[in-house]
Design a protein around this motif. Sequence first.
Motif, PDB file in Angstrom:
ATOM      1  N   PHE A  26      -6.944  54.632   2.204  1.00 20.22           N
ATOM      2  CA  PHE A  26      -6.842  55.216   3.539  1.00 20.22           C
ATOM      3  C   PHE A  26      -8.208  55.713   4.008  1.00 20.22           C
ATOM      4  CE2 PHE A  26      -2.673  55.750   1.597  1.00 20.22           C
ATOM      5  CZ  PHE A  26      -1.833  55.254   2.587  1.00 20.22           C
ATOM      6  N   THR A  27      -8.400  55.789   5.319  1.00 17.86           N
ATOM      7  CA  THR A  27      -9.593  56.420   5.863  1.00 17.86           C
ATOM      8  C   THR A  27      -9.418  57.935   5.800  1.00 17.86           C
ATOM      9  OG1 THR A  27      -8.784  56.532   8.134  1.00 17.86           O
ATOM     10  CG2 THR A  27      -9.903  54.487   7.457  1.00 17.86           C
ATOM     11  N   LEU A  28     -10.515  58.653   5.968  1.00 19.98           N
ATOM     12  CA  LEU A  28     -10.429  60.118   5.954  1.00 19.98           C
ATOM     13  C   LEU A  28      -9.592  60.626   7.119  1.00 19.98           C
ATOM     14  CD1 LEU A  28     -14.090  61.069   4.964  1.00 19.98           C
ATOM     15  CD2 LEU A  28     -12.045  61.130   3.536  1.00 19.98           C
ATOM     16  N   VAL A  40     -10.409  71.257   2.195  1.00 24.19           N
ATOM     17  CA  VAL A  40     -11.722  70.888   1.648  1.00 24.19           C
ATOM     18  C   VAL A  40     -12.314  69.766   2.499  1.00 24.19           C
ATOM     19  CG1 VAL A  40     -11.080  71.573  -0.693  1.00 24.19           C
ATOM     20  CG2 VAL A  40     -10.765  69.188   0.038  1.00 24.19           C
ATOM     21  N   THR A  41     -13.626  69.581   2.393  1.00 25.67           N
ATOM     22  CA  THR A  41     -14.319  68.604   3.225  1.00 25.67           C
ATOM     23  C   THR A  41     -15.006  67.552   2.368  1.00 25.67           C
ATOM     24  OG1 THR A  41     -14.745  70.282   4.916  1.00 25.67           O
ATOM     25  CG2 THR A  41     -16.097  68.293   4.995  1.00 25.67           C
ATOM     26  N   VAL A  42     -14.722  66.290   2.641  1.00 27.82           N
ATOM     27  CA  VAL A  42     -15.418  65.198   1.964  1.00 27.82           C
ATOM     28  C   VAL A  42     -16.763  65.001   2.654  1.00 27.82           C
ATOM     29  CG1 VAL A  42     -15.385  62.759   1.340  1.00 27.82           C
ATOM     30  CG2 VAL A  42     -13.264  64.089   1.293  1.00 27.82           C
ATOM     31  N   ILE A  43     -17.845  65.265   1.915  1.00 26.57           N
ATOM     32  CA  ILE A  43     -19.193  65.153   2.477  1.00 26.57           C
ATOM     33  C   ILE A  43     -19.665  63.707   2.458  1.00 26.57           C
ATOM     34  CG2 ILE A  43     -21.596  65.859   2.206  1.00 26.57           C
ATOM     35  CD1 ILE A  43     -20.571  68.391   0.858  1.00 26.57           C
ATOM     36  N   GLY A  44     -19.372  63.008   1.364  1.00 24.20           N
ATOM     37  CA  GLY A  44     -19.850  61.640   1.233  1.00 24.20           C
ATOM     38  C   GLY A  44     -19.076  60.881   0.181  1.00 24.20           C
ATOM     39  N   VAL A  45     -19.326  59.580   0.141  1.00 21.82           N
ATOM     40  CA  VAL A  45     -18.625  58.686  -0.778  1.00 21.82           C
ATOM     41  C   VAL A  45     -19.652  57.772  -1.447  1.00 21.82           C
ATOM     42  CG1 VAL A  45     -16.872  56.882  -0.996  1.00 21.82           C
ATOM     43  CG2 VAL A  45     -16.558  58.748   0.656  1.00 21.82           C
ATOM     44  N   LYS A  46     -19.480  57.553  -2.751  1.00 19.29           N
ATOM     45  CA  LYS A  46     -20.358  56.653  -3.501  1.00 19.29           C
ATOM     46  C   LYS A  46     -19.508  55.521  -4.069  1.00 19.29           C
ATOM     47  CE  LYS A  46     -24.038  55.299  -5.897  1.00 19.29           C
ATOM     48  NZ  LYS A  46     -23.434  54.090  -6.518  1.00 19.29           N
ATOM     49  N   PRO A  47     -19.457  54.367  -3.371  1.00 23.51           N
ATOM     50  CA  PRO A  47     -18.733  53.218  -3.916  1.00 23.51           C
ATOM     51  C   PRO A  47     -19.481  52.659  -5.130  1.00 23.51           C
ATOM     52  CG  PRO A  47     -19.093  53.016  -1.540  1.00 23.51           C
ATOM     53  CD  PRO A  47     -19.969  54.112  -2.033  1.00 23.51           C
ATOM     54  N   PRO A  48     -18.791  52.045  -6.084  1.00 21.11           N
ATOM     55  CA  PRO A  48     -19.457  51.500  -7.268  1.00 21.11           C
ATOM     56  C   PRO A  48     -20.477  50.422  -6.897  1.00 21.11           C
ATOM     57  CG  PRO A  48     -17.181  50.728  -7.114  1.00 21.11           C
ATOM     58  CD  PRO A  48     -17.337  51.794  -6.091  1.00 21.11           C
ATOM     59  N   GLY A  49     -21.697  50.566  -7.421  1.00 21.16           N
ATOM     60  CA  GLY A  49     -22.748  49.593  -7.174  1.00 21.16           C
ATOM     61  C   GLY A  49     -23.376  49.660  -5.802  1.00 21.16           C
ATOM     62  N   GLU A  50     -23.016  50.639  -4.996  1.00 23.04           N
ATOM     63  CA  GLU A  50     -23.557  50.767  -3.644  1.00 23.04           C
ATOM     64  C   GLU A  50     -24.191  52.149  -3.458  1.00 23.04           C
ATOM     65  OE1 GLU A  50     -20.807  49.733  -0.570  1.00 23.04           O
ATOM     66  OE2 GLU A  50     -19.776  48.247  -1.823  1.00 23.04           O
ATOM     67  N   ALA A  86     -19.817  60.768   4.826  1.00 25.80           N
ATOM     68  CA  ALA A  86     -18.453  60.497   5.257  1.00 25.80           C
ATOM     69  C   ALA A  86     -18.296  60.641   6.765  1.00 25.80           C
ATOM     70  CB  ALA A  86     -17.492  61.438   4.538  1.00 25.80           C
ATOM     71  N   THR A  87     -17.479  59.766   7.348  1.00 24.64           N
ATOM     72  CA  THR A  87     -17.072  59.833   8.745  1.00 24.64           C
ATOM     73  C   THR A  87     -15.550  59.685   8.776  1.00 24.64           C
ATOM     74  OG1 THR A  87     -17.142  57.451   9.183  1.00 24.64           O
ATOM     75  CG2 THR A  87     -19.219  58.667   9.373  1.00 24.64           C
ATOM     76  N   ASP A 131     -14.149  54.786  -6.053  1.00 24.90           N
ATOM     77  CA  ASP A 131     -15.182  55.580  -5.390  1.00 24.90           C
ATOM     78  C   ASP A 131     -15.374  56.919  -6.101  1.00 24.90           C
ATOM     79  OD1 ASP A 131     -15.620  53.673  -3.474  1.00 24.90           O
ATOM     80  OD2 ASP A 131     -14.362  54.629  -1.950  1.00 24.90           O
ATOM     81  N   ILE A 132     -16.544  57.486  -5.893  1.00 25.69           N
ATOM     82  CA  ILE A 132     -16.810  58.867  -6.284  1.00 25.69           C
ATOM     83  C   ILE A 132     -16.963  59.677  -5.002  1.00 25.69           C
ATOM     84  CG2 ILE A 132     -18.465  60.442  -7.348  1.00 25.69           C
ATOM     85  CD1 ILE A 132     -19.077  58.269  -9.382  1.00 25.69           C
ATOM     86  N   LEU A 133     -16.247  60.780  -4.912  1.00 24.99           N
ATOM     87  CA  LEU A 133     -16.295  61.629  -3.733  1.00 24.99           C
ATOM     88  C   LEU A 133     -17.183  62.840  -3.966  1.00 24.99           C
ATOM     89  CD1 LEU A 133     -12.513  61.780  -2.696  1.00 24.99           C
ATOM     90  CD2 LEU A 133     -14.209  60.011  -2.161  1.00 24.99           C
ATOM     91  N   ILE A 134     -17.930  63.237  -2.947  1.00 25.47           N
ATOM     92  CA  ILE A 134     -18.648  64.509  -2.940  1.00 25.47           C
ATOM     93  C   ILE A 134     -17.896  65.401  -1.963  1.00 25.47           C
ATOM     94  CG2 ILE A 134     -20.844  65.681  -2.603  1.00 25.47           C
ATOM     95  CD1 ILE A 134     -20.868  63.568  -4.807  1.00 25.47           C
ATOM     96  N   VAL A 135     -17.328  66.498  -2.476  1.00 27.50           N
ATOM     97  CA  VAL A 135     -16.415  67.320  -1.688  1.00 27.50           C
ATOM     98  C   VAL A 135     -16.874  68.782  -1.740  1.00 27.50           C
ATOM     99  CG1 VAL A 135     -13.998  67.837  -1.243  1.00 27.50           C
ATOM    100  CG2 VAL A 135     -14.594  65.754  -2.473  1.00 27.50           C
ATOM    101  N   SER A 136     -16.757  69.482  -0.620  1.00 35.10           N
ATOM    102  CA  SER A 136     -17.141  70.898  -0.568  1.00 35.10           C
ATOM    103  C   SER A 136     -15.968  71.760  -0.141  1.00 35.10           C
ATOM    104  CB  SER A 136     -18.302  71.095   0.412  1.00 35.10           C
ATOM    105  OG  SER A 136     -17.883  70.833   1.742  1.00 35.10           O
TER     106      SER A 136
END
Length: 241
Positions: free
Chosen positions: A185-187, A198-208, A213-214, A223-228
């Motif tokens: 799903f999208t955010l 909580v707020t998803v700041i960014g996403v790190k897809p594997p190998g990218e 985040a938008t 994916d790996i999420l960066i969340v605050s």
Amino acid sequence: MADVAPRPAPRAPLAGRPPKAEKEKERTSGTLVIGLGRFGSAIALTLERLGHDVLAAERSADIVAQFTGRFPLVEADCTNPEALVQLGVHDFPVAVVGVGTSLEASVLIAGNLVDLGVPQIWAKAISAEHSRILRRIGVHHVVLPEADAGNRVAHLVSGKLLDYIEVEDDFTIVKMRPPRETQGFTLEQSQIRKRYGVTVIGVKPPGEDFVYATPDTRISANDILIVSGSADLLERFAARP
């Protein structure tokens, strides 16, 4: 006369009085590190590796000998304010007190730095009482390395978090895997902020590369999420299956 015994250093500016332009540069970028235990030496070595101007001061001749040639340093007893003046403390915008084993020495050094008007003072504390004293005398930033590390590791070993950084005032940033209910799903569709606070700041897809985040960012299982957010809310979100 203060107990300051200069040691050989790889940078010429330590010998003699630097020109005015160079002193102004030091005032905006130099760091004075006092005490070369594990905490202080790690800071000095890292600053040197990153290309920052650093001067270290240590009262033990044996410890000074261990680090001679690795970064600029002097043998000095910084519990004596005159020693700090001779080191040119007024040329440094930042000073770090790495002394922790001796509460008296730590407080004396920190107090001297406060009295001499150093703009930013960081100091290591070994207990909550030590931290409270340092803050009361005017230290700007107090670090409790053991307590901070223990708190961080406790969060990592007790849940699904991959990394945990507590900033201040219960504001925390974590690295984590996405719960199943957010995958695919999208955010905007998953409404993470509205549902979990909580707020998803960014996403790190594997190998990218990492992407900020938008609402249109789509989350995948790998994916790996960066969340605050607050620590409690982040823990609850990370505990989702």
